[in-house]
Scaffold this motif. Structure first.
Motif, PDB file in Angstrom:
ATOM      1  N   THR A 115      -2.541 -13.984  -8.611  1.00  0.00           N
ATOM      2  CA  THR A 115      -2.939 -12.819  -9.394  1.00  0.00           C
ATOM      3  C   THR A 115      -2.594 -11.590  -8.575  1.00  0.00           C
ATOM      4  OG1 THR A 115      -4.669 -11.864 -10.789  1.00  0.00           O
ATOM      5  CG2 THR A 115      -5.332 -12.602  -8.575  1.00  0.00           C
ATOM      6  N   ASP A 116      -2.913 -10.415  -9.149  1.00  0.00           N
ATOM      7  CA  ASP A 116      -2.620  -9.196  -8.403  1.00  0.00           C
ATOM      8  C   ASP A 116      -3.856  -8.334  -8.277  1.00  0.00           C
ATOM      9  OD1 ASP A 116      -2.508  -8.165 -11.107  1.00  0.00           O
ATOM     10  OD2 ASP A 116      -1.299  -6.523 -10.363  1.00  0.00           O
ATOM     11  N   VAL A 117      -3.710  -7.295  -7.458  1.00  0.00           N
ATOM     12  CA  VAL A 117      -4.813  -6.415  -7.112  1.00  0.00           C
ATOM     13  C   VAL A 117      -4.666  -5.104  -7.879  1.00  0.00           C
ATOM     14  CG1 VAL A 117      -5.990  -5.257  -5.207  1.00  0.00           C
ATOM     15  CG2 VAL A 117      -4.906  -7.492  -4.824  1.00  0.00           C
ATOM     16  N   VAL A 118      -5.661  -4.813  -8.709  1.00  0.00           N
ATOM     17  CA  VAL A 118      -5.658  -3.583  -9.509  1.00  0.00           C
ATOM     18  C   VAL A 118      -5.644  -2.369  -8.575  1.00  0.00           C
ATOM     19  CG1 VAL A 118      -6.965  -2.208 -11.178  1.00  0.00           C
ATOM     20  CG2 VAL A 118      -6.906  -4.711 -11.385  1.00  0.00           C
ATOM     21  N   GLY A 119      -4.713  -1.471  -8.817  1.00  0.00           N
ATOM     22  CA  GLY A 119      -4.630  -0.244  -8.031  1.00  0.00           C
ATOM     23  C   GLY A 119      -3.841  -0.369  -6.745  1.00  0.00           C
ATOM     24  N   GLY A 120      -3.529  -1.594  -6.332  1.00  0.00           N
ATOM     25  CA  GLY A 120      -2.697  -1.826  -5.163  1.00  0.00           C
ATOM     26  C   GLY A 120      -3.243  -1.276  -3.856  1.00  0.00           C
ATOM     27  N   PHE A 121      -2.329  -1.046  -2.927  1.00  0.00           N
ATOM     28  CA  PHE A 121      -2.724  -0.566  -1.605  1.00  0.00           C
ATOM     29  C   PHE A 121      -3.372   0.810  -1.687  1.00  0.00           C
ATOM     30  CE2 PHE A 121      -2.013   1.652   2.413  1.00  0.00           C
ATOM     31  CZ  PHE A 121      -2.674   0.785   3.268  1.00  0.00           C
ATOM     32  N   LYS A 122      -2.945   1.613  -2.621  1.00  0.00           N
ATOM     33  CA  LYS A 122      -3.551   2.937  -2.788  1.00  0.00           C
ATOM     34  C   LYS A 122      -5.054   2.805  -3.037  1.00  0.00           C
ATOM     35  CE  LYS A 122      -3.279   7.131  -5.549  1.00  0.00           C
ATOM     36  NZ  LYS A 122      -2.679   7.764  -6.722  1.00  0.00           N
ATOM     37  N   ALA A 123      -5.448   1.919  -3.938  1.00  0.00           N
ATOM     38  CA  ALA A 123      -6.866   1.695  -4.220  1.00  0.00           C
ATOM     39  C   ALA A 123      -7.569   1.066  -3.021  1.00  0.00           C
ATOM     40  CB  ALA A 123      -7.028   0.819  -5.457  1.00  0.00           C
ATOM     41  N   TRP A 124      -6.867   0.179  -2.317  1.00  0.00           N
ATOM     42  CA  TRP A 124      -7.416  -0.458  -1.109  1.00  0.00           C
ATOM     43  C   TRP A 124      -7.795   0.617  -0.090  1.00  0.00           C
ATOM     44  CZ3 TRP A 124      -7.759  -5.809   0.101  1.00  0.00           C
ATOM     45  CH2 TRP A 124      -8.033  -6.098   1.445  1.00  0.00           C
ATOM     46  N   ARG A 125      -6.857   1.518   0.165  1.00  0.00           N
ATOM     47  CA  ARG A 125      -7.093   2.594   1.137  1.00  0.00           C
ATOM     48  C   ARG A 125      -8.203   3.520   0.663  1.00  0.00           C
ATOM     49  NH1 ARG A 125      -1.913   5.181   1.818  1.00  0.00           N
ATOM     50  NH2 ARG A 125      -2.579   6.544   0.162  1.00  0.00           N
ATOM     51  N   GLU A 126      -8.210   3.866  -0.635  1.00  0.00           N
ATOM     52  CA  GLU A 126      -9.236   4.764  -1.175  1.00  0.00           C
ATOM     53  C   GLU A 126     -10.629   4.136  -1.131  1.00  0.00           C
ATOM     54  OE1 GLU A 126      -7.647   5.745  -5.019  1.00  0.00           O
ATOM     55  OE2 GLU A 126      -6.269   7.245  -4.173  1.00  0.00           O
ATOM     56  N   ALA A 127     -10.695   2.809  -1.143  1.00  0.00           N
ATOM     57  CA  ALA A 127     -11.976   2.103  -1.041  1.00  0.00           C
ATOM     58  C   ALA A 127     -12.421   1.959   0.420  1.00  0.00           C
ATOM     59  CB  ALA A 127     -11.876   0.730  -1.698  1.00  0.00           C
ATOM     60  N   HIS A 128     -11.617   2.481   1.343  1.00  0.00           N
ATOM     61  CA  HIS A 128     -11.908   2.435   2.784  1.00  0.00           C
ATOM     62  C   HIS A 128     -12.005   1.009   3.311  1.00  0.00           C
ATOM     63  CE1 HIS A 128     -12.426   6.742   2.608  1.00  0.00           C
ATOM     64  NE2 HIS A 128     -13.281   6.578   1.606  1.00  0.00           N
ATOM     65  N   LEU A 129     -11.179   0.132   2.746  1.00  0.00           N
ATOM     66  CA  LEU A 129     -11.088  -1.222   3.268  1.00  0.00           C
ATOM     67  C   LEU A 129     -10.183  -1.211   4.492  1.00  0.00           C
ATOM     68  CD1 LEU A 129     -10.918  -3.040  -0.164  1.00  0.00           C
ATOM     69  CD2 LEU A 129     -12.822  -3.034   1.461  1.00  0.00           C
ATOM     70  N   PRO A 130     -10.239  -2.224   5.330  1.00  0.00           N
ATOM     71  CA  PRO A 130      -9.511  -2.208   6.610  1.00  0.00           C
ATOM     72  C   PRO A 130      -7.998  -2.038   6.446  1.00  0.00           C
ATOM     73  CG  PRO A 130     -11.084  -4.019   6.549  1.00  0.00           C
ATOM     74  CD  PRO A 130     -11.042  -3.435   5.169  1.00  0.00           C
ATOM     75  N   THR A 131      -7.472  -1.048   7.155  1.00  0.00           N
ATOM     76  CA  THR A 131      -6.038  -0.763   7.130  1.00  0.00           C
ATOM     77  C   THR A 131      -5.506  -0.518   8.530  1.00  0.00           C
ATOM     78  OG1 THR A 131      -6.359   1.613   6.878  1.00  0.00           O
ATOM     79  CG2 THR A 131      -6.155   0.332   4.845  1.00  0.00           C
ATOM     80  N   ALA A 132      -4.210  -0.558   8.613  1.00  0.00           N
ATOM     81  CA  ALA A 132      -3.476  -0.099   9.787  1.00  0.00           C
ATOM     82  C   ALA A 132      -2.564   0.993   9.245  1.00  0.00           C
ATOM     83  CB  ALA A 132      -2.687  -1.231  10.404  1.00  0.00           C
ATOM     84  N   CYS A 133      -3.065   2.215   9.296  1.00  0.00           N
ATOM     85  CA  CYS A 133      -2.357   3.331   8.644  1.00  0.00           C
ATOM     86  C   CYS A 133      -1.713   4.248   9.670  1.00  0.00           C
ATOM     87  CB  CYS A 133      -3.313   4.150   7.795  1.00  0.00           C
ATOM     88  SG  CYS A 133      -3.913   3.283   6.357  1.00  0.00           S
TER      89      CYS A 133
END
Length: 138
Positions: A115-133
């Motif tokens: 399946t896929d993730v609604v909103g993609g990486f943009k939504a991931w980052r906006e939700a403050h989930l762990p990133t390497a930005c």
């Protein structure tokens, strides 16, 4: 005998058709599933990942660019990745959640649980989930 050209209803219809076969998940659910062992697959090109950032390496995301995705996941392909087992739960992530819908549907057509993730990486980052930005990303 030549066949008639395929009917063309536009990319929005193509996307809606693909999504009709997916149980799409939000970023928080994707995060929990990744922690529980689902395979998070980032299909964005290298330049986009460099510009926008990436999911934290601690979550073990697998980077497989879109142009080779089916070959890397097809259980019958000689180019299949070892992580791409036929019993894996696959969560496809793109930048905003459009390309990932088409990609996840393609993987489902190969018989995989994707399946896929609604909103993609943009939504991931906006939700403050762990990133390497990169520093330049807000």
């Amino acid at each position: 005998m030549t066949s008639a050209p395929p009917r063309y209803d536009g990319v929005d219809a193509l996307l809606a058709d693909a999504r009709s076969r997916l149980d799409r998940i939000d970023v928080e659910t994707a995060y929990r599933e990744a922690l529980d062992g689902a395979l998070l697959v980032d299909i964005r090109p290298a330049a986009q990942r460099a510009e926008e950032g990436e999911v934290s390496p601690a979550l073990g995301p697998l980077v497989v660019e879109r142009n080779v995705l089916e070959w890397r996941f097809d259980p019958r392909s000689d180019a299949r990745l070892p992580e791409a087992s036929s019993d894996a739960r696959i969560l496809v992530l793109c930048q905003e959640g459009y390309t990932s819908s088409l990609a996840a549907d393609a993987l489902r057509s190969l018989g995989l649980d994707a399946t896929d993730v609604v909103g993609g990486f943009k939504a991931w980052r906006e939700a403050h989930l762990p990133t390497a930005c990169p520093d330049r990303v807000r």
